[in-house]
Design a protein around this motif. Structure first.
Motif, short mmCIF file in Angstrom:
data_model
loop_
_atom_site.label_atom_id
_atom_site.label_comp_id
_atom_site.label_asym_id
_atom_site.label_seq_id
_atom_site.Cartn_x
_atom_site.Cartn_y
_atom_site.Cartn_z
N GLU A 1 0.84 -1.19 0.00
CA GLU A 1 0.00 0.00 0.00
C GLU A 1 0.87 1.25 0.00
N SER A 2 0.37 2.31 -0.63
CA SER A 2 1.09 3.58 -0.65
C SER A 2 0.83 4.39 0.60
N GLY A 3 -0.32 4.15 1.23
CA GLY A 3 -0.66 4.89 2.44
C GLY A 3 -1.76 4.20 3.21
N PHE A 4 -1.86 4.58 4.48
CA PHE A 4 -2.83 3.98 5.40
C PHE A 4 -3.39 5.09 6.27
N VAL A 5 -4.71 5.10 6.46
CA VAL A 5 -5.36 6.11 7.28
C VAL A 5 -6.21 5.40 8.32
N ASP A 6 -5.93 5.66 9.60
CA ASP A 6 -6.77 5.15 10.68
C ASP A 6 -7.99 6.06 10.75
N LEU A 7 -9.19 5.49 10.65
CA LEU A 7 -10.41 6.28 10.60
C LEU A 7 -10.94 6.67 11.98
N LYS A 8 -10.24 6.27 13.04
CA LYS A 8 -10.64 6.67 14.38
C LYS A 8 -10.45 8.19 14.49
N ASP A 9 -11.43 8.88 15.00
CA ASP A 9 -11.41 10.34 15.16
C ASP A 9 -11.37 11.09 13.83
N ALA A 10 -11.76 10.45 12.74
CA ALA A 10 -11.80 11.12 11.43
C ALA A 10 -13.22 11.62 11.15
N TRP A 11 -13.32 12.62 10.30
CA TRP A 11 -14.62 13.06 9.81
C TRP A 11 -14.46 13.50 8.36
N ALA A 12 -15.57 13.55 7.64
CA ALA A 12 -15.52 13.82 6.21
C ALA A 12 -16.41 15.00 5.84
N LEU A 13 -15.92 15.83 4.95
CA LEU A 13 -16.69 16.94 4.39
C LEU A 13 -16.90 16.66 2.91
N PHE A 14 -18.16 16.53 2.51
CA PHE A 14 -18.50 16.27 1.11
C PHE A 14 -18.95 17.58 0.48
N VAL A 15 -18.34 17.93 -0.66
CA VAL A 15 -18.61 19.21 -1.31
C VAL A 15 -19.28 18.96 -2.65
#
Length: 151
Positions: free
Chosen positions: A87-101
Motif C-alpha cells: 500500500e502507498s498509504g494507510f489512514v486510521d479512521l478513528k477520530d476522522a470526519w468527512a466533508l463532502f462538497v
C-alpha cells in the motif's frame, strides 16, 4: 471513465483471497468481502500536498482506495491492490470526519480529516461519492455536506 473498470474486465484469473465476493457496484467502485469484513474499493484522485523536494505545486494523483471497517488504505493502482502489492498509504479512521462538497460543473470532492492530516479526494461521479460516504459511515466516520455554486 471506462478505463477505471479496465482492471475488472481484463483480469485473467482472480488473485488469491482479495476477491472472495467481488462484484461491480457503480462505475469505478466495487465491494469485496475479505475474511468476513466488507470493503469498498474505489478509484479516486488524491491531491498531493505541496512541500518537500519536487513538490512545489499541488497535483492530483489517481489512486485505488480500499475502505474497510476501521481504516482506509490506498495503492498506486487497482492492479497493485489486486496483485497484493504494498500500500502507498494507510489512514486510521478513528477520530476522522468527512466533508463532502457538491460543486456545479466540477467533479464532486470530499475532504477526509484526521487529527494528523487532511486528505482531499475527488470522484468521477456523485454516485461514487455516495458509496464512499456509506462505507465511511459504516466505519463510524461522521459526514458533513457543503454546497458550492449549486442551485
Amino acid at each position: 471513465p471506462a478505463s477505471d473498470l479496465h482492471f475488472l474486465r481484463h483480469r485473467k484469473s482472480p488473485p488469491p483471497l482479495r476477491t472472495a465476493c467481488l462484484y461491480p457496484i457503480v462505475q469505478a467502485a466495487m465491494e469485496t468481502c475479505l475474511n468476513g469484513e466488507p470493503k469498498l474499493v474505489v478509484n479516486l484522485e488524491k491531491l498531493r500536498p505541496v512541500g518537500g523536494f519536487g513538490h512545489a505545486f499541488p497535483m492530483w494523483q489517481k489512486r485505488c482506495f480500499v475502505i474497510g471497517p476501521a481504516s482506509l488504505s490506498y495503492y498506486k493502482s487497482a492492479d497493485a491492490y489486486l496483485s497484493g502489492g504494498d500500500e502507498s498509504g494507510f489512514v486510521d479512521l478513528k477520530d476522522a470526519w468527512a466533508l463532502f462538497v457538491a460543486r456545479k460543473d466540477k467533479p464532486p470532492e470530499m475532504t477526509l480529516r484526521t487529527p494528523w492530516r487532511d486528505y482531499r479526494l475527488r470522484a468521477a461521479s456523485q454516485e461514487v461519492l455516495d458509496k464512499i460516504e456509506a462505507a465511511l459511515g459504516r466505519a463510524g466516520v461522521k459526514s458533513f455536506h457543503k454546497d458550492e455554486g449549486c442551485d
